[in-house]
Design a protein around this motif. Structure first.
Motif, mmCIF file in Angstrom:
data_model
loop_
_atom_site.group_PDB
_atom_site.id
_atom_site.type_symbol
_atom_site.label_atom_id
_atom_site.label_comp_id
_atom_site.label_asym_id
_atom_site.label_seq_id
_atom_site.Cartn_x
_atom_site.Cartn_y
_atom_site.Cartn_z
ATOM 1 N N CYS A 20 47.094 4.483 47.374
ATOM 2 C CA CYS A 20 47.694 5.335 48.413
ATOM 3 C C CYS A 20 47.917 6.754 47.894
ATOM 4 C CB CYS A 20 49.013 4.737 48.900
ATOM 5 S SG CYS A 20 48.820 3.237 49.872
ATOM 6 N N ALA A 24 46.304 10.182 49.325
ATOM 7 C CA ALA A 24 47.135 11.331 49.717
ATOM 8 C C ALA A 24 46.696 12.589 48.981
ATOM 9 C CB ALA A 24 48.609 11.034 49.432
ATOM 10 N N MET A 27 43.566 13.936 50.532
ATOM 11 C CA MET A 27 43.842 14.598 51.808
ATOM 12 C C MET A 27 44.391 16.004 51.571
ATOM 13 S SD MET A 27 42.951 12.628 54.298
ATOM 14 C CE MET A 27 41.598 12.214 53.203
ATOM 15 N N THR A 70 46.910 17.244 60.813
ATOM 16 C CA THR A 70 46.630 15.805 60.847
ATOM 17 C C THR A 70 46.438 15.251 59.441
ATOM 18 O OG1 THR A 70 45.629 16.038 63.034
ATOM 19 C CG2 THR A 70 45.064 14.056 61.799
ATOM 20 N N LEU A 71 45.713 15.961 58.597
ATOM 21 C CA LEU A 71 45.504 15.494 57.227
ATOM 22 C C LEU A 71 46.808 15.485 56.433
ATOM 23 C CD1 LEU A 71 42.101 17.211 56.364
ATOM 24 C CD2 LEU A 71 42.507 14.816 56.989
ATOM 25 N N ASP A 72 47.666 16.482 56.672
ATOM 26 C CA ASP A 72 48.988 16.481 56.033
ATOM 27 C C ASP A 72 49.791 15.248 56.439
ATOM 28 O OD1 ASP A 72 49.032 18.719 54.363
ATOM 29 O OD2 ASP A 72 49.683 20.055 55.973
ATOM 30 N N ARG A 73 49.743 14.878 57.724
ATOM 31 C CA ARG A 73 50.467 13.689 58.188
ATOM 32 C C ARG A 73 49.888 12.437 57.546
ATOM 33 N NH1 ARG A 73 52.096 17.829 59.904
ATOM 34 N NH2 ARG A 73 53.006 17.708 57.873
ATOM 35 N N HIS A 74 48.557 12.358 57.409
ATOM 36 C CA HIS A 74 47.945 11.202 56.736
ATOM 37 C C HIS A 74 48.454 11.093 55.303
ATOM 38 C CE1 HIS A 74 45.494 10.215 60.053
ATOM 39 N NE2 HIS A 74 44.400 10.887 59.758
ATOM 40 N N ALA A 75 48.538 12.221 54.607
ATOM 41 C CA ALA A 75 49.026 12.223 53.222
ATOM 42 C C ALA A 75 50.477 11.746 53.169
ATOM 43 C CB ALA A 75 48.891 13.617 52.618
ATOM 44 N N GLU A 76 51.301 12.196 54.108
ATOM 45 C CA GLU A 76 52.703 11.763 54.144
ATOM 46 C C GLU A 76 52.812 10.258 54.348
ATOM 47 O OE1 GLU A 76 54.862 13.974 57.089
ATOM 48 O OE2 GLU A 76 54.456 15.889 56.103
ATOM 49 N N VAL A 77 52.020 9.717 55.270
ATOM 50 C CA VAL A 77 52.052 8.275 55.533
ATOM 51 C C VAL A 77 51.587 7.509 54.298
ATOM 52 C CG1 VAL A 77 50.994 6.425 56.892
ATOM 53 C CG2 VAL A 77 51.828 8.483 58.034
ATOM 54 N N ALA A 78 50.546 7.991 53.650
ATOM 55 C CA ALA A 78 50.051 7.316 52.447
ATOM 56 C C ALA A 78 51.117 7.294 51.351
ATOM 57 C CB ALA A 78 48.778 7.996 51.950
#
Length: 111
Positions: A20, A24, A27, A70-78
């Motif tokens: 993960c 992140a 991303m 969107t990529l920043d949000r993916h990194a946060e979720v990861a």
């Protein structure tokens, strides 16, 4: 998963957490690369060309809904998933230790 078995242990949880974090990081690298691209060119100086360049810039590096957002949000979720996997691994060890302790022969006072 190996040999069609699911292996659950503290190391598996740590491996998932690291995966993960790697995701992140990738991303965030993409976000930085996109941010370094600069302005879009080649649309000309006509108002329609300027508007089109602005629209591409907004959809790439703008607010909500843009690529970088969107990529920043993916990194946060990861990263949240990495934390979750680590907590799961810790809890697995605690639970395994507790179960092992409960299965050990206890002193029954000679009975």
């Amino acid at each position: 998963m190996s040999d069609e078995r699911v292996v659950v242990d503290a190391q598996a949880a740590e491996d998932c957490a690291r995966a993960c974090e790697t995701f992140a990081s990738s991303m965030r690298d993409i976000v930085n690369t996109v941010g370094d691209v600069g302005h879009y060119r080649g649309f000309g100086t006509l108002p329609s060309g300027v508007a089109l360049a602005a629209k591409y810039a907004e959809s790439t590096r703008g607010g909500p809904g843009s690529l970088t957002f969107t990529l920043d949000r993916h990194a946060e979720v990861a990263m949240k998933l990495a934390d979750t996997f680590r907590r799961m691994g810790d809890q697995y060890v605690e639970t395994d230790d507790a179960v092992a302790a409960s299965l050990r022969p206890s002193d029954t006072g000679g009975r």
